[in-house]
Design an enzyme around this catalytic site. Structure first.
Site, PDB file in Angstrom:
ATOM      1  CB  CYS A 142      -0.860   0.031   1.243  1.00 28.02           C
ATOM      2  SG  CYS A 142      -1.845  -1.433   1.476  1.00 28.02           S
ATOM      3  NE  ARG A 190       4.591   1.889  -1.075  1.00 25.61           N
ATOM      4  CZ  ARG A 190       5.334   2.123  -0.004  1.00 25.61           C
ATOM      5  NH1 ARG A 190       6.394   2.881  -0.093  1.00 25.61           N
ATOM      6  NH2 ARG A 190       5.032   1.606   1.164  1.00 25.61           N
ATOM      7  CD1 TRP A 210       0.099  -5.685  -3.485  1.00 28.65           C
ATOM      8  CD2 TRP A 210       0.089  -6.540  -1.419  1.00 28.65           C
ATOM      9  NE1 TRP A 210       0.667  -6.934  -3.534  1.00 28.65           N
ATOM     10  CE2 TRP A 210       0.673  -7.487  -2.284  1.00 28.65           C
ATOM     11  CE3 TRP A 210      -0.025  -6.859  -0.064  1.00 28.65           C
ATOM     12  CZ2 TRP A 210       1.142  -8.720  -1.853  1.00 28.65           C
ATOM     13  CZ3 TRP A 210       0.439  -8.091   0.371  1.00 28.65           C
ATOM     14  CH2 TRP A 210       1.015  -9.001  -0.517  1.00 28.65           C
ATOM     15  N   GLY A 238      -0.445  -1.057   6.558  1.00 21.10           N
ATOM     16  CA  GLY A 238      -0.147  -1.934   7.685  1.00 21.10           C
ATOM     17  C   GLY A 238      -1.331  -2.830   7.992  1.00 21.10           C
ATOM     18  CE  LYS A 280      15.011  -9.916  -9.836  1.00 14.80           C
ATOM     19  NZ  LYS A 280      15.566  -9.553  -8.605  1.00 14.80           N
TER      20      LYS A 280
END
Ligand code: G6P
Length: 610
Positions: A2, A27, A74, A101, A487
């Site tokens: 988030c 993010r 998120w 959080g 990756k």
């Protein structure tokens, strides 16, 4: 994870908040929302599932002269949909909040509020918090600030949050515990965000909120206070020198591609000022150097790519300084029975400096009295603050979710640390130290690697439909194999596993057939002949072979379906060279498969929940 951005000042909030949210997109998120409180006391909230551009097109009146808060979510508690997206309001619709959080005790609080006839709209823990603030506030006995404090004192878990209240049209309150929050200051304008990326464009004056601190902005004034008591705390304002370029893609289509290409400069930056011809200078460790040198055991703890850097660090420190090193995932370290005491050094590696598990591991190490060392890229981040001492990797802001330049910076620092420790302990000679520290030529070799990019892209095109890959290396190149496989998984969603090349015989070889490519990392070192045998084992089972090597031997040409030759180098530089080849390979695989390279599905750049 988030992201939060908030603005209070004389300008129109919407463009500032929407551009801020775009800066936070890296993010990782699945919904976005915005709430603006106009000076005429009108509160407008817009939320959308999906991307910020969808939120932007849903806003009808893009004008607000008051203040606003915005969020990218998120999902943790509750599905990613419009109802669960932030901002959330209390029942009276006066108080509105964005939160990063997790509120861990949200179930008993929700039960309590339900018993008080509070009605909930979403499935989130965040709504429970805003309803609790509303409950205290609407009971009529507390002012806004007191109600916030009362609620925060009753919640367990982590929060970074910003709150508005319609009854206080000139006040904004923010608080943090566990989840980072940054305040940017510019004359009478205030910017709050979960990291500096949305702020840096507007101001370099930054105040990093510490755990259990809140900031109360009232009109043109502000105060930093404790969440637990109504006492004013010092305002520790810092001038930060992040470059705005770090947030632009320049000539590149994706941040990840730009960041892969930046590595010559970032490695030089990481090393700058830390190398004398015959000494390593790590000023950040000075205060604790005697304890570090005397320590009989080192733990390295980290997550994801940083954990892979830790594996390389272990091999380097053990080889050069004969000090035993244990590497543990931070999420395991925090709960395992680890042998740490005041003689132990615990090195925590983290690009962001905010990964929840890594912070918990540091806390555990601190509680046991170990010397804690942070290797981290973000000045002012929690890892920097919570460890006894540390080294910043200085590779600039990393935007791509898949970490690239931070990894090579971390292994450069671990190389320096290993050499410094070894020289101090007398396990390497001055002449050997000098040889290792001569790295100018290395940068040229890394630069020249990019001439191979067309070839790497061609190889990626050839294997674009493969569904599984094995990545195989030995010694220092086993972690490189793990990182190469990670990756590929992260950004192209292709299954890949890294293994020590010889270990492949104990299971993974069962997967080999003509459709399964194996990527071998083959430096010309003491394991060279052994790896050739491993390659032959795969070849004889019709597996496809991609080789990344610094050798021009004929045998490799015969064995490889595809051969990528990097400049001749020692094994330490080879680790960097092979890593960059694998980063480029993963990048091109993702682009060819039309993936969103910078924001891969489900992933977050900074994982601030356990
Ligand atoms: C997330 C990121 C990874 C990163 C890991 C650890 O999973 O997607 O790229 O390696 O977190 O992050 P840190 O910031 O602690 O290095």
């Amino acid at each position: 994870m988030c992201g939060i951005v908030a603005y209070k000042g004389h300008k129109n909030c919407y463009p500032i908040l929407l551009n801020g949210l775009k800066r936070l997109e890296y993010r990782g998120y699945d919904s976005a929302g915005i709430a603006c409180l106009n000076s005429d006391n009108k509160l407008s909230i817009t939320k959308r599932r999906g991307k910020v551009r969808e939120l932007e097109s849903a806003i009808t009146n893009i004008d607000c002269d008051g203040m606003g808060i915005a969020h990218t979510r998120w999902a943790t508690h509750g599905r990613p949909n419009q109802i669960n997206a932030h901002p959330h309001t209390d029942q009276s619709k006066k108080i509105v909040l964005v939160h990063n959080g997790i509120i861990e005790n949200y179930i008993p609080i929700k039960k309590f509020l339900l018993s008080k006839k509070v009605k909930f709209k979403s499935d989130t823990d965040t709504e429970v918090l805003v309803q609790l603030i509303g409950y205290f506030y609407n009971k009529g006995k507390m002012n806004f600030e007191k109600a916030v404090r009362a609620a925060l004192q009753r919640v367990d878990g982590a929060y970074g949050l910003v709150i508005l209240n319609k009854d206080y049209p000139d006040m904004m309150i923010a608080a943090r515990k566990g989840s980072p929050l940054v305040l940017g200051l510019k004359d009478s304008e205030f910017f709050i965000a979960s990291d500096i990326s949305p702020i840096i464009k507007h101001t370099q004056q930054i105040l990093y909120l510490k755990d259990s601190e809140m900031v109360v902005i009232d009109g043109k004034d502000y105060n930093v206070k404790s969440v637990n008591k109504d006492i004013a705390l010092p305002k520790n304002i810092e001038m930060i020198d992040y470059k705005i370029d770090d947030y632009d893609k320049g000539k590149f289509k994706y941040f990840m591609h730009k960041e892969i290409h930046e590595q010559v400069d970032t490695i030089a930056n990481t090393m700058r000022g830390r190398i004398r011809p015959d000494a390593v200078l790590l000023h950040g460790l000075s205060e604790y150097w005697d304890e570090i040198e005397a320590s009989d055991r080192i733990y390295i703890t980290a997550c994801g790519t940083s954990w892979h850097a830790g594996l390389i660090g272990k091999l380097l420190i053990e080889k050069f300084s004969d000090t035993p090193v244990f590497v543990e995932y931070a999420s395991e370290f925090r709960y395992n029975h680890t042998l740490i005491d005041s003689q132990t050094v615990v090195i925590a590696i983290s690009q962001s400096g905010e990964t929840a598990d890594t912070l918990a591991a540091i806390k555990k190490a601190n509680d046991y009295g170990a010397v804690t060392v942070g290797i981290c890229n973000v000045p002012g981040s929690s890892v920097g603050r919570e460890t006894d001492c540390g080294i910043y990797t200085r590779c600039g802001h990393e935007v791509g979710v898949a970490s690239t330049k931070a990894f090579t910076a971390q292994i450069s620092i671990l190389y320096l640390l290993a050499l410094k420790l070894a020289y101090a302990k007398g396990t390497i000679s001055r002449a050997s130290l000098k040889r290792h520290l001569d790295y100018d030529d290395s940068l040229k070799k890394i630069q020249s690697l990019f001439h191979q990019e067309k070839l790497i892209q061609k190889v990626a095109r050839k294997y674009k439909n493969a569904t599984d890959f094995l990545y195989l290396g030995r010694g220092l190149n086993f972690p490189v194999a793990l990182e190469g496989a990670l990756k590929l998984k992260e950004i192209s969603y292709i299954h890949a596993e890294g293994y020590p090349a010889a270990e492949m015989k104990h299971g993974p070889i069962a997967l080999i057939d003509k459709n399964m490519p194996s990527v071998f990392i083959v430096p010309k070192d003491k394991t060279y002949e052994k790896i050739i045998s491993n390659i032959q084992e795969i070849k004889s089972r019709k597996g496809k072979i991609i080789i990344v090597t610094n050798s021009r031997d004929k045998i490799l040409k015969e064995l490889a379906n595809d051969l990528i030759i990097v400049p001749r180098s020692n094994i330490y530089l080879f680790v960097h060279l092979a890593t960059i080849v694998l980063q480029l390979f993963a990048y091109h695989m993702a682009v060819i498969n039309k993936r969103n390279v910078d924001q891969p599905r489900n992933l977050a750049k900074s994982v601030t929940v356990e």
